[in-house]
Design a protein around this motif. Sequence first.
Motif, PDB file in Angstrom:
ATOM      1  N   ALA A 274      12.430  -3.708   6.271  1.00 15.14           N
ATOM      2  CA  ALA A 274      12.393  -3.899   7.717  1.00 15.14           C
ATOM      3  C   ALA A 274      10.996  -4.307   8.139  1.00 15.14           C
ATOM      4  N   LEU A 275      10.858  -5.515   8.653  1.00 17.67           N
ATOM      5  CA  LEU A 275       9.557  -5.995   9.121  1.00 17.67           C
ATOM      6  C   LEU A 275       9.315  -5.555  10.558  1.00 17.67           C
TER       7      LEU A 275
ATOM      8  N   ASP B 273      10.315   4.320   0.572  1.00 16.57           N
ATOM      9  CA  ASP B 273       9.717   4.651  -0.728  1.00 16.57           C
ATOM     10  C   ASP B 273       8.217   4.931  -0.625  1.00 16.57           C
ATOM     11  N   GLY B 274       7.705   5.038   0.584  1.00 18.09           N
ATOM     12  CA  GLY B 274       6.316   5.431   0.760  1.00 18.09           C
ATOM     13  C   GLY B 274       5.335   4.281   0.699  1.00 18.09           C
ATOM     14  N   THR B 275       5.848   3.059   0.531  1.00 14.10           N
ATOM     15  CA  THR B 275       4.947   1.915   0.551  1.00 14.10           C
ATOM     16  C   THR B 275       4.979   1.246   1.919  1.00 14.10           C
ATOM     17  N   VAL B 276       3.840   0.669   2.268  1.00 13.87           N
ATOM     18  CA  VAL B 276       3.746  -0.163   3.457  1.00 13.87           C
ATOM     19  C   VAL B 276       3.327  -1.543   2.987  1.00 13.87           C
ATOM     20  N   ILE B 277       4.162  -2.531   3.254  1.00 14.53           N
ATOM     21  CA  ILE B 277       3.846  -3.900   2.873  1.00 14.53           C
ATOM     22  C   ILE B 277       3.040  -4.525   3.999  1.00 14.53           C
ATOM     23  N   ALA B 278       1.804  -4.953   3.674  1.00 15.71           N
ATOM     24  CA  ALA B 278       0.931  -5.548   4.686  1.00 15.71           C
ATOM     25  C   ALA B 278       0.907  -7.053   4.494  1.00 15.71           C
TER      26      ALA B 278
ATOM     27  N   GLY C 294       9.770  -2.093  13.563  1.00 14.46           N
ATOM     28  CA  GLY C 294      10.806  -2.369  12.571  1.00 14.46           C
ATOM     29  C   GLY C 294      11.540  -1.101  12.156  1.00 14.46           C
ATOM     30  N   THR C 295      10.785  -0.007  12.044  1.00 11.95           N
ATOM     31  CA  THR C 295      11.374   1.291  11.716  1.00 11.95           C
ATOM     32  C   THR C 295      12.332   1.726  12.806  1.00 11.95           C
TER      33      THR C 295
ATOM     34  N   ASP D 126       8.171   7.834   6.382  1.00 16.05           N
ATOM     35  CA  ASP D 126       7.460   7.323   5.195  1.00 16.05           C
ATOM     36  C   ASP D 126       7.566   8.283   4.010  1.00 16.05           C
TER      37      ASP D 126
ATOM     38  N   GLN E 179       3.731  -5.702   9.369  1.00 16.87           N
ATOM     39  CA  GLN E 179       3.995  -4.697   8.335  1.00 16.87           C
ATOM     40  C   GLN E 179       5.472  -4.656   8.009  1.00 16.87           C
ATOM     41  N   ALA E 180       5.791  -4.123   6.826  1.00 13.94           N
ATOM     42  CA  ALA E 180       7.194  -3.959   6.461  1.00 13.94           C
ATOM     43  C   ALA E 180       7.367  -2.680   5.663  1.00 13.94           C
ATOM     44  N   ARG E 181       8.557  -2.071   5.784  1.00 18.31           N
ATOM     45  CA  ARG E 181       8.884  -0.849   5.054  1.00 18.31           C
ATOM     46  C   ARG E 181      10.256  -0.996   4.416  1.00 18.31           C
ATOM     47  N   SER E 182      10.492  -0.285   3.280  1.00 16.45           N
ATOM     48  CA  SER E 182      11.735  -0.402   2.523  1.00 16.45           C
ATOM     49  C   SER E 182      12.668   0.784   2.742  1.00 16.45           C
ATOM     50  N   PHE E 183      13.839   0.517   3.323  1.00 15.89           N
ATOM     51  CA  PHE E 183      14.860   1.552   3.498  1.00 15.89           C
ATOM     52  C   PHE E 183      15.952   1.365   2.441  1.00 15.89           C
TER      53      PHE E 183
ATOM     54  N   GLN F 264       6.361   2.277  14.242  1.00 18.27           N
ATOM     55  CA  GLN F 264       6.464   0.859  13.955  1.00 18.27           C
ATOM     56  C   GLN F 264       7.794   0.353  14.486  1.00 18.27           C
TER      57      GLN F 264
ATOM     58  N   PHE G 279       0.843  -1.196   0.000  1.00 17.62           N
ATOM     59  CA  PHE G 279       0.000   0.000   0.000  1.00 17.62           C
ATOM     60  C   PHE G 279       0.883   1.254   0.000  1.00 17.62           C
TER      61      PHE G 279
END
Lengths: 177, 177, 177, 177
Positions: free
Chosen positions: D37-38, C32-37, C75-76, C27, C43-47, C73, A47
């Motif tokens: 990062a999860l 990159d502004g996406t949140v992987i659900a 993980g962040t 974010d 949740q996961a985020r891309s750094f 979050q 998302f």
Amino acid sequence: MESAPYILNNVTKKKLWHINTFIFDVDGVLTDGTVIALSSGEQARSFYVKDGWAIQNAIKKGYNVAIISGGDQEGTRKRLEFLGIKDIYLGVKSKSEVYAKYCQENEVDPEKVLYMGDDLPDINVMIRSGVAACPSDAASDILEIADYISPKNGGKGAVRDVIEQVMKIQENWRQTS
Amino acid sequence: MESAPYILNNVTKKKLWHINTFIFDVDGVLTDGTVIALSSGEQARSFYVKDGWAIQNAIKKGYNVAIISGGDQEGTRKRLEFLGIKDIYLGVKSKSEVYAKYCQENEVDPEKVLYMGDDLPDINVMIRSGVAACPSDAASDILEIADYISPKNGGKGAVRDVIEQVMKIQENWRQTS
Amino acid sequence: MESAPYILNNVTKKKLWHINTFIFDVDGVLTDGTVIALSSGEQARSFYVKDGWAIQNAIKKGYNVAIISGGDQEGTRKRLEFLGIKDIYLGVKSKSEVYAKYCQENEVDPEKVLYMGDDLPDINVMIRSGVAACPSDAASDILEIADYISPKNGGKGAVRDVIEQVMKIQENWRQTS
Amino acid sequence: MESAPYILNNVTKKKLWHINTFIFDVDGVLTDGTVIALSSGEQARSFYVKDGWAIQNAIKKGYNVAIISGGDQEGTRKRLEFLGIKDIYLGVKSKSEVYAKYCQENEVDPEKVLYMGDDLPDINVMIRSGVAACPSDAASDILEIADYISPKNGGKGAVRDVIEQVMKIQENWRQTS
């Protein structure tokens, strides 16, 4: 057949003045259309935070926001609930039936609905909505019938784009009520 | 050597009229060619929902759909089974052997097969298929021998593109039987 | 209104000489502004590793680096702590309040702060910072008010770009002290 | 300073005839430079199957393949071991020390090494290698000193590109020995 406009024409622009309801498909609209399959069998979807902020802003200012999706995944539901969306229809077989029922029960005028979809199962709802929108990477059949093609891709700002345009025309995008 | 065409030439186009079987590689064709490695040792791959919808549509209308892949991952198998694919060959050493056996057992004429691959292990199957297709981000050796290079990347609509083209030419893409 | 410059103008360039503090949103800036659900609810985020290297380099050379984010979050937080950042404000309601407090408590002159944000909640901090920067894929309202728009996207080098520019002008980017 | 060539010049091309060893950095070279990062604290990185196939092909034909990386993650190690790489140095503080030791112990002539890196910690190895290569999205300092800039990004075929070029010049890319 004329190709759908990236720039809103005057007929569509006038309709934006009346939109009070946003309805979105999930895969390819609120996500980038990919499904990440983990070796454990778990799935994941991507998302976009800027889409999420726009949805929260629309709800805060009193717009109806609903989701109609053929898919049904727990992670998706949690993300949508986190954004404050109340009307979430997942695992839907016939989108047009759910759409008709939603409009009736919530006294929503279909002419005041902006619906964004990206593939064939969305067509029967799109032709019944005031403004039929789609992301720039929608399926070819959808690009042909859309009133408006967002310059943004699904899961990369297409949802943000249409919410922002409607709310800016109605002058309550940045307004803190 | 002539470079492979993005636009189908007449010879290839004629062959699309006869295609009744789609066979796909997985990595770089049904996925974007990346493997996500988690610190736990788990792996993940990215599939594309619009590809999946096209596969389901093809199966519903009676086309054969099969998968031949050198990789073997549980998450991949689950995704493919979810789409309704019955003939799934993973962990394959020699793709051309499996291909020959599949065609024989299922009485499939190789001239009626559209095969999409993206790297060297696919070559021996591609040269034995009616239409040898590949995504736009296939390996250089594959781009040189393909009958058709989809304008779409692997895992981003290349599979959708070829299924949609075949089914539209045969006029049963949108038809509800 | 003039559009914000991709190239730093002279006024902004002069200010870079004085920057001693970098403050970033998370974010869409560090990610990159996406949140992987995930289906599990995780949740996961891309750094971006090159952003991370620049942050570690800045901290080593004595710059202040702080994070102010509306999200929260685990993980962040772990990723940011791994990079050696001490001042991490997550789950923030009013960014400008936290920003004012941070500057006061750490005796930081706002004129010496480079702040990078990408969406409306960042505006009240951006207009109070010496240099207001944003990634090239920031929201339209932010692109309009930024002193500097990085040619890089969020989570794809925008943070690296501004740190590298400041430290190169001050001649301690590659210097090993 | 001249900008580094996308096309190999004659001096570099001659050197490719002698390369018998490939050494790669991980983040931004074998991966796309992102770290996922999860929320659980777990991390994930994205590798590219076409890179992996080329590495397996090089090892099969007798080339040395080694990895020298500052990062240290279990998922990375598993992916590299799966590809058949034996010399894997993770969590390295000084890359040039490990590089010198590797060359000495394995009787590798640095002039016959192609090293691909993407950021400042790679410089001291790059200037000691026969061919210093980098992906097209390497850091600016690396783009300036590379003998060869691959047209492909890290984790998207840059590794495949250099292995394929060396092995094709030496005529054992497709050859089955």
